[in-house]
Scaffold this active site. Structure first.
Site, PDB file in Angstrom:
ATOM      1  N   LYS A  53       0.913  -1.346  -0.031  1.00 59.63           N
ATOM      2  CA  LYS A  53      -0.084   0.134   0.142  1.00 59.63           C
ATOM      3  C   LYS A  53       1.034   1.305   0.062  1.00 59.63           C
ATOM      4  CE  LYS A  53      -3.521  -2.548   2.579  1.00 59.63           C
ATOM      5  NZ  LYS A  53      -4.177  -2.802   3.759  1.00 59.63           N
ATOM      6  N   GLN A  97      -3.986  -1.332  10.312  1.00 65.81           N
ATOM      7  CA  GLN A  97      -3.920  -2.861   9.813  1.00 65.81           C
ATOM      8  C   GLN A  97      -4.536  -3.679  10.799  1.00 65.81           C
ATOM      9  OE1 GLN A  97      -3.509  -3.253   6.346  1.00 65.81           O
ATOM     10  NE2 GLN A  97      -3.807  -5.443   6.498  1.00 65.81           N
ATOM     11  N   ASP A 120     -10.733   3.084   5.238  1.00 65.86           N
ATOM     12  CA  ASP A 120     -10.935   1.623   5.283  1.00 65.86           C
ATOM     13  C   ASP A 120     -12.425   1.347   5.303  1.00 65.86           C
ATOM     14  OD1 ASP A 120      -8.928  -0.282   5.408  1.00 65.86           O
ATOM     15  OD2 ASP A 120      -8.490  -0.129   7.317  1.00 65.86           O
TER      16      ASP A 120
HETATM   17  N1  GUN Z   1      -6.625  -6.611   7.112  1.00 65.02           N
HETATM   18  C1  GUN Z   1      -7.119  -7.407   6.059  1.00 65.02           C
HETATM   19  N2  GUN Z   1      -7.693  -6.657   5.365  1.00 65.02           N
HETATM   20  C2  GUN Z   1      -7.551  -5.557   5.625  1.00 65.02           C
HETATM   21  C3  GUN Z   1      -8.170  -4.033   5.263  1.00 65.02           C
HETATM   22  O1  GUN Z   1      -8.705  -4.060   4.168  1.00 65.02           O
HETATM   23  N3  GUN Z   1      -7.849  -3.158   6.166  1.00 65.02           N
HETATM   24  C4  GUN Z   1      -7.181  -3.328   7.105  1.00 65.02           C
HETATM   25  N4  GUN Z   1      -7.146  -1.994   7.741  1.00 65.02           N
HETATM   26  N5  GUN Z   1      -6.897  -4.254   7.441  1.00 65.02           N
HETATM   27  C5  GUN Z   1      -6.932  -5.338   6.809  1.00 65.02           C
END
Ligand code: GUN
Length: 294
Positions: A53, A97, A120
């Site tokens: 990301k 995350q 998110d």
């Molecule tokens: N862990 C797995 N998928 C995601 C996501 O889309 N966002 C976040 N913040 N954590 C994750």
């Protein structure tokens, strides 16, 4: 005949090219989109995801900063960091995350990020807006990515029988809600299957569109798929592999080689949904930056 493959990397690249014009327009107005990542602990998968990301942000001209906190961080310490990030006007988005260590409540954390910075789409305000079909909210990135993949691949969802395997808060539940909304690119008849569902195979065989998001390696077998169906694989599972140097490999929730022979259209994995999740994060961040001046 083997299914046609949906090229998630190509579709994500097209979205990123569209976003580049919006980032350029923002910059002419003196705004550079800013995104903060927060990672707690050393979960190897989370490190990889956040790394991807960060790279995508840099390529698009979004400024990102990453805060890595130790595994033993208390909830109060994380909330204190989020208060600072919420108050920082140069940051338009914040992403914590998941998964988080067990001493920290994910729902408390997701509720603490300001809804307008919640790129998110996990804050209750944004979850509520998604349920209401209110497009002013942020949609969670993986479900939004699947919707975009379907739309840009010309898949007709209107009136289609869709089966979603998995009821998690990050993918299954919000994706089912998006698919059954009244409107273009949705309007589907949706069934959610989960660990307590009786006879999952019968449900799957009815599906015009089958979406696997339950996190069980190669769960969907060829005899569970209606010939010609669209199959979307959201799963990322690490399994033992004696032939690989690391001793493991990544597989999806779909037994790809066999299912490809039955399906009409299928996402490869990797190269299907994964790149779309990142593209949607970039899109939400650009929109958060635009909202900050409009
Ligand atoms: N862990 C797995 N998928 C995601 C996501 O889309 N966002 C976040 N913040 N954590 C994750």
């Amino acid at each position: 005949m083997a299914a046609k493959r949906i090229d998630g990397r190509a579709i994500a690249a097209q979205i990123q090219a569209e976003l580049a014009a919006r980032v350029a327009a923002l910059k002419t107005r003196g705004v550079t989109p800013g995104l903060a990542f927060v990672r707690v602990g050393e979960d190897p998968a989370s490190k990889v995801y956040v790394g991807r990301k960060e790279k995508a942000c840099a390529e698009l001209g979004i400024i990102s900063e990453t805060h890595v906190l130790p595994e033993k961080t208390s909830e109060a310490e994380l909330l204190a960091l989020l208060a600072k990030l919420n108050a920082n006007v140069r940051l338009h988005g914040i992403l914590v995350q998941a998964p988080l260590p067990k001493q920290i409540s994910e729902s408390t954390v997701f509720s603490t990020v300001l809804p307008q910075k919640d790129v998110d789409g996990f804050h209750p305000v944004n979850v509520g807006k998604l349920m209401l079909g209110d497009a002013t909210g942020f949609r969670p990135c993986t479900p939004a990515g699947v919707m975009e993949l379907l739309a840009r691949s010309g898949v007709k969802t209107d009136g289609a029988e869709v089966v979603v395997l998995g009821r998690g808060n990050i993918v299954g539940k919000p994706l089912a809600a998006l698919l059954c909304q009244k409107g273009k690119g949705a309007n589907a008849t949706v069934t959610i299957c989960h660990s307590a569902t009786r006879d999952i195979k019968t449900h799957c065989l009815r599906a015009d569109i089958l979406i696997a998001a339950m996190g069980v390696a190669e769960f969907v077998k060829a005899d569970m798929v209606k010939p010609g169906a669209v199959v979307i694989d959201v799963g990322v599972n690490r399994v033992p592999d004696a032939n690989s140097k690391t001793g493991t490999k990544l597989v999806g929730d779909v037994a790809f080689a066999a299912v490809e022979k039955v399906a009409g259209l299928i996402t490869p994995n990797p190269g299907g949904v994964g790149p779309m999740t990142i593209a949607m994060l970039l899109q939400n961040t650009v929109r958060a930056a635009e909202n900050s001046i409009n």
